[in-house]
Write a protein that holds these residues in place. Structure first.
Motif, PDB file in Angstrom:
ATOM      1  N   TYR B  50       0.801  -1.219   0.000  1.00  0.00           N
ATOM      2  CA  TYR B  50       0.000   0.000   0.000  1.00  0.00           C
ATOM      3  C   TYR B  50       0.836   1.272   0.000  1.00  0.00           C
ATOM      4  N   ILE B 354      -7.983   4.529   3.681  1.00  0.00           N
ATOM      5  CA  ILE B 354      -7.284   3.805   4.735  1.00  0.00           C
ATOM      6  C   ILE B 354      -7.186   2.336   4.344  1.00  0.00           C
ATOM      7  N   ASN B 355      -5.989   1.799   4.448  1.00  0.00           N
ATOM      8  CA  ASN B 355      -5.777   0.374   4.190  1.00  0.00           C
ATOM      9  C   ASN B 355      -5.221  -0.219   5.459  1.00  0.00           C
ATOM     10  N   THR B 356      -5.890  -1.193   5.981  1.00  0.00           N
ATOM     11  CA  THR B 356      -5.358  -1.763   7.205  1.00  0.00           C
ATOM     12  C   THR B 356      -5.321  -3.279   7.123  1.00  0.00           C
ATOM     13  N   LYS B 357      -4.316  -3.816   7.728  1.00  0.00           N
ATOM     14  CA  LYS B 357      -4.104  -5.258   7.653  1.00  0.00           C
ATOM     15  C   LYS B 357      -3.528  -5.752   8.975  1.00  0.00           C
ATOM     16  N   PRO B 358      -4.387  -5.999   9.933  1.00  0.00           N
ATOM     17  CA  PRO B 358      -3.887  -6.520  11.199  1.00  0.00           C
ATOM     18  C   PRO B 358      -3.703  -8.020  11.083  1.00  0.00           C
ATOM     19  N   CYS B 373     -10.009  -3.918  14.465  1.00  0.00           N
ATOM     20  CA  CYS B 373      -9.793  -2.667  13.783  1.00  0.00           C
ATOM     21  C   CYS B 373     -11.121  -2.134  13.308  1.00  0.00           C
TER      22      CYS B 373
END
Lengths: 482, 437
Positions: B50, B354-358, B373
């Protein structure tokens, strides 16, 4: 009385052979191994397909030749040799039957072993079954009742011949030929599968069902399912799979396309217990499946899956929420034991306004298995008021297995509301103790707790499947608590 | 000539100028080889999916600023936490500024990397710790190859450092775009305690790219609190690589306040090499105007009975992009691990992303791990409540956003930093906060 210890349980599990490991001896009509343009043509010819279909397959084959196998999944396996597989295998005695009595009795015996006797299903459960043994659908029940409602439920090869306009319009729309390596392969060589069309405003009166089995050694199973729910219709579709014990790895690369037009609802449930390989991790089925659904306005697609089998699973049933107010749901239980590896999850692509999606994923890993959840939630800039809720829970049994979560969340709209949560835990000793105290033995207690853990998903399954799924969970986890 | 080639050819020149010993020559040569092989990371790599560096590395950077620049304390005072007494290690364009700094050798070493690299008395520490926890990825390797200057902090056993240490990097870069590669090494021995504040500040309109590597070693029962304040101007980009190696019963926390810069990438890695360790990773991100902030965290639980807490909050305005990629790995041996991760985001503008990767990778069964998240908006009923009591919309919004990020602020142990951050947040949100914390 000596205590039935966890070690005993583990021992029993190790030695427990695949319950459904039997092999039906039906003379098969098998193609030479290998894959080239001629084989693709031959499959098409064998199935008596029109020219457009042959070309469609060839296009896919061309695309496939340029593609490479995906390697991003969290799985390790010996790659199948695509030139060492026979791409077509059909039971020899393959005329269509009018009644069950005409079906090869040996075949019926096979189903009886699986506990899905056609007659019984027919009489007791009112389930219409399109039975697929090694690629060619052998019997289709309840066709008449469905026919009266205008519902088309047949094998895809039949549909290509008899309803070419529908197939031509929808096939490959949501899973294009060059979507991914396995989808391309499937598009080129798919042998058979199911086709279903629910006309406008019709509520399908019964659960539609297909049962897949991989029977012939060394044959790949390439199913293609196309399900179209026209405006305002409703259908619930069940799919169950088993494969007999085989030592070499068998490849299963299916494609499922669901199309829910305006106001339609599709419920798609899968129970999958392909042969997972023996306790040393030898053998088992490679399950590389592409499943995707398209939701038009106000439509709803709900995927429910119980995955207990396969040596390697690579499967992401997805929803493209194109229409406004459409809804996508994904409920999954993935159980891995011994050396099984599962990399499974879903994609929810929000394109329309007010779209909603729910993801509930329960992963249970035991033995030396690896269980991954991989999911994508994508909110496009135009998807105002999109809403997503995701929950991924993992249960670990023993310290030789692994649980992984790879959630991808991409939001490009400020009105999006996304929640994601994940937890990892084990079965508490106090929980087991509590059950033991009340006279429930450890094995039962584990089954009870696992059932409770996966209740959210089991509840979503149609009745008949829920019972079977519970049984499957118990079988695949027996004694795996350390 | 692209930046990679430029760096590679500069390295040849750089290497000849140095009269350092074989030890560093070997390190540098191996490191540049890794960089040569891997190059700058591209979006094809999973960890950089990202974040694209293309817009940053296309500039023509000066790799070795020639001119020495001096700054007046009063001009740059505002970039210090100046209302408390502290040790200061200040660099201007990568060169140490003795005038602005306040270092010590009194019972502990708070000094310069260049001194530590050349003087024999530091050799044993350098050999034991330098480049021992940094990964062999391309950007940390690039930094290793060019490492000459930075902060060197060594706190011996049983020492409580009385005042915080501020590490500040200024770039004046009047003549051209400049690339800086500071290298910090912080070793905290048994039972010692230290608080560190780090800041990178550009004073120019020319592009600045900082590729910083910080290695922190928290030995037995050590306590390390690290605060990163990132509030740079729109031409400055920062790639911050921080590696923390913790020994048993140590407590380490890193707070990252990311408010600015063109592109910020924080690679924050914790390795728990011992039992009963506690790690805290917290961050607040408030950005707008085409800014990009990427938090990439890793907590590797290697031994049993450890804890980790992650809490990242983000508010993303006009055209900004936020990325959170948090990874928790729990090894098979690391039973009884408690690992928590939370990432909450608010998108303020339609054009923000927003890019999120938990991510969790768990191999032990007796653990409690969770991550959560969310992406959402400000609570409308809370807004209504405040507005109906006469609080203007802008202020009400700011109050809610401040409250949203307050879970991160509450664990900041230096009150002056809290005040400073509150001011920055108020400034960012364009309001006057009527209270001090």
């Amino acid at each position: 009385m000596s205590k039935y210890t966890e070690d005993d349980l583990r021992e029993e599990l190790k030695t427990k052979e695949y319950e459904y490991g039997f092999y039906t001896d039906i003379a098969s009509d098998t193609f030479p191994i290998g894959l080239n343009e001629d084989i693709v043509r031959a499959i098409s010819l064998k199935k008596g397909e029109p020219e457009w279909m042959t070309n469609w397959r060839l296009e896919a084959f061309k695309a496939w030749k340029e593609m490479t196998e995906p390697e991003w999944a969290n799985v390790n396996y010996v790659k199948p040799d695509f030139q060492a597989i026979s791409y077509y295998s059909a039971p020899n005695s393959k005329p269509k039957y009018d009644s069950l009595d005409e079906v090869d009795p040996e075949l019926l015996a096979t189903f009886a072993k699986l506990g899905i006797s056609l007659d019984e299903q027919k009489k007791l459960t009112g389930v219409a079954m399109d039975v697929v043994v090694d690629s060619v659908s052998v019997a289709t029940s309840f066709k008449k009742t469905l026919g009266e409602k205008g519902i088309i439920f047949c094998s895809i090869s039949e549909a290509i011949k008899e309803h070419p306009e529908l197939v031509k319009k929808y096939i490959g729309t949501i899973v294009p030929q060059r979507d991914n390596f396995y989808a391309a392969l499937n598009s080129a060589v798919f042998s058979d599968g199911s086709f279903c069309y629910i006309p406008k405003g019709v509520r399908c009166p019964m659960e539609l069902s297909t049962y897949f089995r991989i029977n012939q050694a060394g044959t790949g199973q390439f199913e293609r399912t196309l399900l179209i729910a026209d405006e305002g219709s409703y259908v619930s579709y069940l799919e169950g799979c088993t494969a007999p014990s085989r030592d070499e790895n068998q490849l299963h690369a299916a494609v499922v396309e669901l199309i829910a037009l305006d106001d339609a609802e599709i419920k798609y449930s899968t129970v999958q217990n392909w042969y997972p390989g023996n306790s040393e991790g030898k053998g088992g089925v490679y399950n590389f499946v592409t499943k995707r659904g398209l939701c038009e306005k106000n439509a709803k697609i709900s995927w429910t899956q119980v995955e207990t089998g396969s040596a390697v699973t690579w499967k992401y049933p997805s929803c493209v929420l194109k229409g406004d107010n459409s809804v996508g749901e994904f409920y999954s239980i993935a159980v891995t034991n011994n050396f099984q590896q599962a990399d499974t999850g879903t994609k929810m692509v929000h394109l329309g306004k007010n779209t909603k999606s729910t993801i509930i994923s329960k992963g249970i890993s035991a033995g030396k298995s690896q269980n991954s959840y991989r999911g994508l939630v994508k909110i496009s800039p135009n998807a105002d008021n999109a809403r997503n809720f995701s929950q991924c829970d993992s249960l670990l049994m023993g310290n030789e297995c692994g649980a992984h979560t790879f959630p991808y969340i991409e939001a490009k709209n400020k009105t999006a509301k996304i929640e994601h949560e994940a937890t990892t835990s084990k079965i508490g000793e106090d929980q087991i103790f509590y059950c033991n105290q009340r006279g429930i033995d450890t094995e039962k207690a584990i089954a009870l707790i696992v059932n409770g853990f996966s209740k959210d998903v089991l509840n979503k399954l149609p009745m008949e499947f829920a019972v079977e799924a519970q049984k499957l969970l118990e079988i695949s986890l027996e004694g795996s608590v350390g | 000539m692209d930046l990679k080639e430029k760096l590679l050819s500069s390295f040849l020149v750089f290497e000849n100028q140095l009269d350092s010993d074989d030890y560093f020559n070997n390190l540098r040569n191996n490191a540049i080889k890794i960089f040569e092989e891997k190059g700058f990371p591209s979006k094809k790599e999973e960890a950089w999916k990202y974040t694209s560096l293309n817009s940053v590395i296309k500039e023509d950077y000066t790799v070795f600023p020639k001119q020495e620049n001096a700054l007046e304390f009063n001009d740059v005072k505002k970039y210090f936490i100046h209302d408390i007494d502290s040790y200061k290690i200040v660099f201007i364009d990568g060169k140490y500024s003795s005038y602005l700094s306040e270092t010590t050798h009194d019972g502990m070493d708070i000094c310069l990397m260049s001194a530590a690299m050349s003087k024999p008395k530091y050799h044993i520490v350098i050999e034991n710790y330098f480049n021992k926890v940094a990964t062999k990825d391309s950007l940390p390797s690039l930094n290793t190859a060019f490492s000459t200057e930075g902060a060197y902090i060594h706190i011996p056993k049983n020492k409580m450092v009385a005042k915080p240490i501020q590490i500040i990097h200024f770039s004046t870069g009047n003549e051209s775009a400049v690339m800086l590669q500071p290298r910090n090494l912080i070793v905290v021995d048994e039972n010692s305690h230290v608080q560190i504040i780090e800041r990178h500040q550009s004073l120019t309109d020319n592009a600045v790219l900082t590729n910083s590597v910080t290695e922190i070693f928290a030995n037995k029962r050590a306590i390390v609190d690290y605060y990163k304040i990132q509030n740079d101007n729109l031409n400055a980009s920062l790639i911050d690589n921080t590696f923390i190696n913790q020994k048993q019963e140590s407590v380490a926390s890193v707070h990252t306040f990311a408010f600015g810069g063109k592109l910020i990438r924080n690679n924050l890695n914790f390795y728990q090499n011992g039992e009963r360790i506690d790690s805290t990773l917290k961050g607040v991100t408030i950005i707008g105007e085409k800014q990009h902030v990427d938090h990439n965290t890793l907590v590797h639980h290697i031994e049993p009975n450890c804890e980790s807490h992650q809490d990242y909050k983000g508010i993303f305005g006009e055209n900004s992009t936020g990325v959170f990629n948090g990874k928790i790995i729990v090894n098979k041996e690391a039973q009884k691990t408690n690992a928590f991760q939370a990432n909450n985001n608010i998108l303020v503008s339609d054009k923000s992303t927003i890019n999120t990767k938990p991510q969790l990778e768990i191999f032990a069964d007796d653990v409690k791990c969770s991550h959560g998240c969310t992406i959402g908006q400000l609570d409308e009923s809370a807004m209504f409540y405040m507005r109906s009591r006469g609080i203007p919309e802008k202020e009400a919004k700011a109050l809610l956003m401040y409250a949203f990020s307050n879970t991160v602020m509450s664990s900041v142990k230096i009150p002056e930093i809290k005040q400073r951050i509150t001011k920055i947040i108020a400034n960012k949100l364009g309001v006057n906060m009527g209270f001090d914390l």
